[in-house]
Scaffold this motif. Structure first.
Motif, short mmCIF file in Angstrom:
data_model
loop_
_atom_site.label_atom_id
_atom_site.label_comp_id
_atom_site.label_asym_id
_atom_site.label_seq_id
_atom_site.Cartn_x
_atom_site.Cartn_y
_atom_site.Cartn_z
N THR A 1 0.83 -1.20 0.00
CA THR A 1 0.00 0.00 0.00
C THR A 1 0.86 1.25 0.00
OG1 THR A 1 -1.61 -1.23 1.27
CG2 THR A 1 -1.90 1.14 1.18
N LEU B 1 2.42 1.91 -3.28
CA LEU B 1 1.45 2.50 -4.21
C LEU B 1 1.27 3.99 -3.92
CD1 LEU B 1 -0.74 2.14 -6.43
CD2 LEU B 1 -2.38 1.78 -4.59
N ILE B 2 1.19 4.33 -2.62
CA ILE B 2 1.02 5.74 -2.25
C ILE B 2 2.22 6.56 -2.76
CG2 ILE B 2 0.96 7.33 -0.29
CD1 ILE B 2 -0.64 5.17 1.23
N TRP C 1 4.15 5.92 -5.24
CA TRP C 1 4.05 6.01 -6.70
C TRP C 1 3.02 7.07 -7.09
CZ3 TRP C 1 0.54 4.68 -10.70
CH2 TRP C 1 1.12 4.48 -11.96
#
Lengths: 339, 263
Positions: free
Chosen positions: B208, B211-212, B214
């Motif tokens: 997670t 992803l954040i 990115w």
């Protein structure tokens, strides 16, 4: 996105970069909140309807923006591929969520089954899987020496050593020295009170040290799992055996029987080496740590995963096409201009 | 042996950093050349150390916090060489070295024991996943230093000055160099997770947060390209991006338990 004058106000809003940024920030914040929750509560975010809607709206925004771009701005090929890739990934994961499922099966050696457990229901497999053998391999211990700590109380001496078998270790000026003379991975005392090894599984690692000291000599067993158990005469010298045996490999050897397709073959399933057959993938996930008699396999059926991976390839390709040519453009370095 | 090599490269880096500070104060180009030679020598030892450890451990040396920090600092210096070759961007010399030295200092505090790999990490994916990620991290961390530099210079120069524009452009180049590596790292991690566990995305805290990270850089890139963010706002976003990166790399291991909690 430059053509924000096309279409009606609703279309313009849906495809706008402003909405995209708002949604991105919302997804960032929601994901972060989810990450802070305990694992079992995380589905409250990631599996919730509102999170699904958030990502769905983002996908709609991307889709409309991409359509707009394809029709009105054909030049930015890398950007189009990248945005399409994100849509492909989201579409693939939607397929995973809607049509994929995963479950679990436990097999004892010799046992075969064509069903597995998904939550509280059983699902059938179109073929049968039989466990022929389950085995566990450990890393070789003692290759780089056995980790031993030793303490001599009256001399205030302490040392942390990697001990090789049959080598002598003098302990400073304490007058003591010792040799490790035997290692048994699975130590027990038999009926005759003799130390014997019963398996090559490191269930009770023990090291026999021969101590020579001012008061004479003795042989003493030290145990990594029972640090306080030291059956020795001289209380002035104490040992710790810090061996932590580590598992190298789990291996389930299974036979797949599929009379309908005339298939009958044997394969090994290991961590990082799953078995894939007819859309089902079997992963090594649990095992019988006591008797090594059964194995636990995760069974996954996921028609979306290949689409997601296609999206990954497109995404990486698109992003490289967008950005790496830009690295070539020259720009002014004011300091170099001056010199 | 590997410990010694790492100490030698640390000494070379720290001497190079002092020489560079001295040369920028005195303006003597001979000293700057000497700093460059020391940096190259340090990098050679650093690379040798990684290869030697790879050989000694019989596995890619990318599995513990110690090994990660050694690789991180190596990637920072490698990114400096790339940008030196592309743009002769000497302005990065000291910021990159400060970062690399911090990472190496962190490594010296870590446990350098060569532990064997647990079954989940025994995969060819480990090399590509970890190395691409750290090249990305290296690039973004240098961009972060430039972001700080931008904010400092912003106090002295008027907006739009040549110097500020140069730093901003360099910062942007570092991010567009690092971002594809970040993407490769994330997607190969996902592919690997599918091979190992049968879940290409499981909302594990590390996943997670990656992803954040990115997405924060996605926001930066869109803001800069579409909204023309080139001022302090862009520098701030770049700083935030790296703080999130750092949290993903280190914070998650200590605060949020999960599959990536190595020590």
């Amino acid at each position: 996105m430059k053509n924000e004058t096309h279409g009606n106000p609703f279309w313009r809003m849906i495809k706008s970069i402003r909405l995209a940024l708002v949604l991105l920030w919302a997804i960032i914040v929601a994901s972060f909140i989810g990450a802070l929750l305990p694992t079992e509560q995380q589905p409250l975010v990631y599996s919730s309807l509102w999170f699904f809607c958030l990502v769905g709206l983002f996908a709609l925004n991307l889709l409309t923006c991409s359509i707009d771009r394809i029709f009105f701005n054909r030049r930015r090929i890398g950007s189009t591929i990248t945005h399409a890739a994100v849509l492909v990934i989201l579409a693939g994961s939607l397929i995973s969520v809607l049509f994929g499922f995963r479950g679990h099966m436990e097999l004892s050696e010799g046992q075969g089954s064509d069903r597995f457990i998904d939550g509280d229901k059983a699902r059938g497999l179109p073929f049968k899987v039989t466990l022929e053998d389950f085995s566990l391999q450990w890393y070789e211990t003692g290759q780089n020496g056995f980790p031993v700590r030793v303490r001599v109380d009256d001399a205030g001496f302490k040392a942390s050593l990697r001990v090789q078998l049959n080598a002598t270790y003098p302990l400073g000026k304490t007058g003591y020295s010792f040799v490790a003379i035997k290692y048994l991975p699975h130590f027990i005392f038999n009926e005759d009170h003799a130390a014997v090894n019963v398996s090559d599984q490191p269930k009770n690692p023990a090291l026999l040290v021969r101590i020579t000291g001012p008061g004479g000599g003795e042989d003493r067993w030290i145990f990594s799992l029972h640090p306080d158990l030291q059956m020795g005469g001289d209380p002035n010298i104490r040992f710790r055996f810090d061996l932590e045996p580590q598992i190298k490999e789990f291996r389930s050897t299974v036979k797949v029987s599929d009379p309908s397709r005339g298939a009958d073959f044997t394969r090994d399933i290991k961590v990082n080496t799953p078995l894939e057959y007819r859309g089902y993938t079997f992963y090594q996930s649990r095992y019988d740590s006591e008797g090594l008699a059964w194995t636990g396999l995760d069974v996954v059926y996921d028609p979306g995963v290949k689409i997601v991976f296609l999206g990954f390839i497109l995404l990486n390709f698109g992003i490289i096409v967008i950005f790496y040519p830009k690295l070539k453009a020259s720009f002014v370095n004011p300091q170099r201009e001056k010199t | 042996m590997t410990d010694l090599l790492l100490k030698v490269s640390f000494s070379a880096y720290i001497s190079a950093a002092f020489l560079a500070v001295f040369s920028s104060a005195s303006g003597k180009s001979a000293i700057q050349r000497a700093a460059g030679i020391l940096l190259r020598a340090g990098f050679l030892f650093h690379s040798g150390m990684i290869l030697l450890r790879w050989h000694a451990a019989g596995r890619p040396p990318f599995a513990s916090m110690y090994e990660a920090l050694v690789l991180f600092s190596w990637a920072i210096v490698a990114v400096y060489f790339v940008f030196d070759a592309l743009y002769r961007a000497k302005i990065l010399f000291i910021p990159a070295l400060i970062l690399a030295l911090c990472m190496l200092l962190g490594a010296f505090f870590g446990d350098s024991a060569m532990k064997p790999l647990v079954p989940a990490l025994q995969s060819p994916w480990i090399s590509i996943h970890v190395v691409t990620y750290f090249i990305g991290y290296g690039s973004l961390s240098v961009a972060f230093m430039l972001g700080l530099l931008y904010l400092v210079y912003r106090k002295q120069h008027s907006a739009g000055s040549d110097q500020l524009r140069y730093i901003d452009t360099l910062m942007y180049r570092l991010i567009i160099f690092g971002f594809p590596f970040l993407t490769i790292g994330m997607t190969t991690g996902s592919a690997w997770a599918d091979v190992a566990w049968g879940t290409y995305w499981g909302w594990d805290p590390k996943e997670t947060c990656s992803l954040i990270t990115w997405l924060v850089y996605v926001v930066y890139l869109h803001m800069r390209v579409l909204r023309g963010w080139k001022d302090s706002k862009a520098a701030w976003l770049c700083i935030i991006g790296f703080l999130v990166t750092l949290f993903t790399f280190i914070g998650v291991n200590f605060i949020l338990p999960g599959l990536h909690s190595y020590n």
